[in-house]
Scaffold this active site. Structure first.
Site, PDB file in Angstrom:
ATOM      1  N   ASP A   1       0.985  -1.605  -0.238  1.00 24.20           N
ATOM      2  CA  ASP A   1       0.242   0.652   0.093  1.00 24.20           C
ATOM      3  C   ASP A   1       0.991   0.650   0.130  1.00 24.20           C
ATOM      4  O   ASP A   1       2.414   1.164   0.493  1.00 24.20           O
ATOM      5  CB  ASP A   1      -0.875  -0.414   1.880  1.00 24.20           C
ATOM      6  CG  ASP A   1      -1.317   0.832   1.498  1.00 24.20           C
ATOM      7  OD1 ASP A   1      -2.500   1.875   0.892  1.00 24.20           O
ATOM      8  OD2 ASP A   1      -1.457   2.131   2.634  1.00 24.20           O
TER       9      ASP A   1
ATOM     10  N   ASP B   1       0.081   4.747   1.098  1.00 21.76           N
ATOM     11  CA  ASP B   1      -0.133   5.987   2.706  1.00 21.76           C
ATOM     12  C   ASP B   1      -0.445   5.481   3.150  1.00 21.76           C
ATOM     13  O   ASP B   1      -1.022   4.024   3.463  1.00 21.76           O
ATOM     14  CB  ASP B   1      -2.074   7.078   1.768  1.00 21.76           C
ATOM     15  CG  ASP B   1      -1.684   7.488   0.674  1.00 21.76           C
ATOM     16  OD1 ASP B   1      -1.138   8.220   0.608  1.00 21.76           O
ATOM     17  OD2 ASP B   1      -2.330   7.432  -0.302  1.00 21.76           O
TER      18      ASP B   1
ATOM     19  N   THR C   1      -2.888   1.021  -4.539  1.00 19.63           N
ATOM     20  CA  THR C   1      -3.184   2.249  -3.536  1.00 19.63           C
ATOM     21  C   THR C   1      -4.980   1.972  -3.730  1.00 19.63           C
ATOM     22  O   THR C   1      -5.381   2.192  -5.052  1.00 19.63           O
ATOM     23  CB  THR C   1      -2.394   3.585  -4.025  1.00 19.63           C
ATOM     24  OG1 THR C   1      -3.406   4.794  -2.645  1.00 19.63           O
ATOM     25  CG2 THR C   1      -2.815   4.233  -5.479  1.00 19.63           C
ATOM     26  N   GLY C   2      -5.256   2.960  -2.685  1.00 17.59           N
ATOM     27  CA  GLY C   2      -6.617   2.933  -2.503  1.00 17.59           C
ATOM     28  C   GLY C   2      -7.041   4.113  -3.026  1.00 17.59           C
ATOM     29  O   GLY C   2      -7.945   4.617  -3.495  1.00 17.59           O
TER      30      GLY C   2
ATOM     31  N   LYS D   1      -8.576  -3.865  -3.724  1.00 17.10           N
ATOM     32  CA  LYS D   1      -7.209  -4.248  -4.103  1.00 17.10           C
ATOM     33  C   LYS D   1      -7.341  -5.782  -3.834  1.00 17.10           C
ATOM     34  O   LYS D   1      -5.820  -6.057  -4.863  1.00 17.10           O
ATOM     35  CB  LYS D   1      -6.827  -3.787  -2.821  1.00 17.10           C
ATOM     36  CG  LYS D   1      -6.095  -2.178  -2.248  1.00 17.10           C
ATOM     37  CD  LYS D   1      -5.838  -2.057  -0.741  1.00 17.10           C
ATOM     38  CE  LYS D   1      -5.607  -0.362  -0.441  1.00 17.10           C
ATOM     39  NZ  LYS D   1      -4.627  -0.343   0.178  1.00 17.10           N
TER      40      LYS D   1
ATOM     41  N   ASP E   1      -0.888  -0.544   6.253  1.00 18.07           N
ATOM     42  CA  ASP E   1      -1.588  -0.100   7.637  1.00 18.07           C
ATOM     43  C   ASP E   1      -2.623  -0.310   8.070  1.00 18.07           C
ATOM     44  O   ASP E   1      -2.514  -0.368   9.078  1.00 18.07           O
ATOM     45  CB  ASP E   1      -1.234   1.156   7.644  1.00 18.07           C
ATOM     46  CG  ASP E   1      -2.625   2.469   6.835  1.00 18.07           C
ATOM     47  OD1 ASP E   1      -3.053   3.286   7.240  1.00 18.07           O
ATOM     48  OD2 ASP E   1      -1.894   1.963   5.481  1.00 18.07           O
TER      49      ASP E   1
END
Length: 237
Positions: free
Chosen positions: A69, A71, A137-138, A177, A192
């Site tokens: 990921d 962020d 990433t989202g 994801k 995270d």
């Protein structure tokens, strides 16, 4: 006799004042409640691991695809998100649905993001092993992006092995994801958030938690280790 009575009264008053002062001094202050050994030793039942232990666990295994990921996992990117909220929706999270914000974030605002030290160590480890590294990433997709170059520069990833960032987006009711982890045959995924770990668990792959910094703008902080996953020590920075 009167003088004796006054003297006794004064002595009693002095004793009372001294006792009260002594009692106050020995009573715990609400501002300084103190602690004890039992409280200091109390720990959550979390499966802590170090980067060195992760490396050892991969000894003898052939190169594989691993995912990260972005962020709060490899970048402390709160400065950009803080700026976006102030600019587009100071009183709400609506800025996260605004394409204008994502254009800014994906095309320059990561210059204000701080690379996390744990990510430097992990990425260097996987580069040494010859693993394929994917960033999933989202964040929302934008027409152009500079995130891939920022990551390559920050983490010294050679252009020959740098894969473009995958922008999975954030779809309500879905873990966006999962399909990408499956499509890229990712065997280890670092993240995270609970969604990151849940995506890995859904596919039966190794999900490893990186701690989100306590001053991240992304609140509330997740409960690291809640899925029984490995959590990297000292990974908040």
């Amino acid at each position: 006799m009167r003088k004796v009575s006054l003297a006794l009264s004064a002595a009693c008053l002095l004793f009372t004042l001294n006792y009260t002062a002594s009692a106050l001094a020995s009573s715990p202050s609400p501002l300084n409640p103190g602690t004890n050994v039992a409280k200091l030793a109390e720990q959550a039942p979390v499966h802590w691991v170090s980067v060195a232990q992760i490396e050892k666990s991969l000894t003898g295994r052939p190169p594989m695809a691993v995912g990260f990921d972005i962020d709060d996992t490899v970048l402390f990117s709160s400065p950009g998100f803080w700026r976006g909220k102030k600019m587009y929706s100071p009183d709400s999270e609506e800025y996260l649905k605004n394409p204008a914000f994502w254009e800014k974030m994906n095309n320059g605002w990561d210059e204000f993001s701080i690379p996390k030290e744990v990510a430097r160590q992990l990425i260097a480890l996987h580069l040494r092993r010859g693993d394929s590294i994917f960033f999933v990433t989202g964040r929302s997709q934008t027409s152009n992006e500079r995130v891939s170059k920022t990551l390559a520069d920050d983490f010294l990833i050679p252009a020959t092995v740098m894969n473009p960032v995958i922008f999975a987006g954030d779809k309500p009711g879905q873990n966006s994801k999962i399909q990408w982890l499956q499509a890229k045959n990712i065997r280890i995924f670092y993240g995270d958030s609970d969604n990151d770990i849940a995506a890995a668990r859904e596919l039966g792959i190794r999900g490893i938690r990186i701690l989100r910094a306590s001053n991240s703008t992304y609140k509330p902080l997740p409960q690291a280790g809640a899925f029984g996953e490995e959590v990297i020590v000292n990974s908040e920075y």
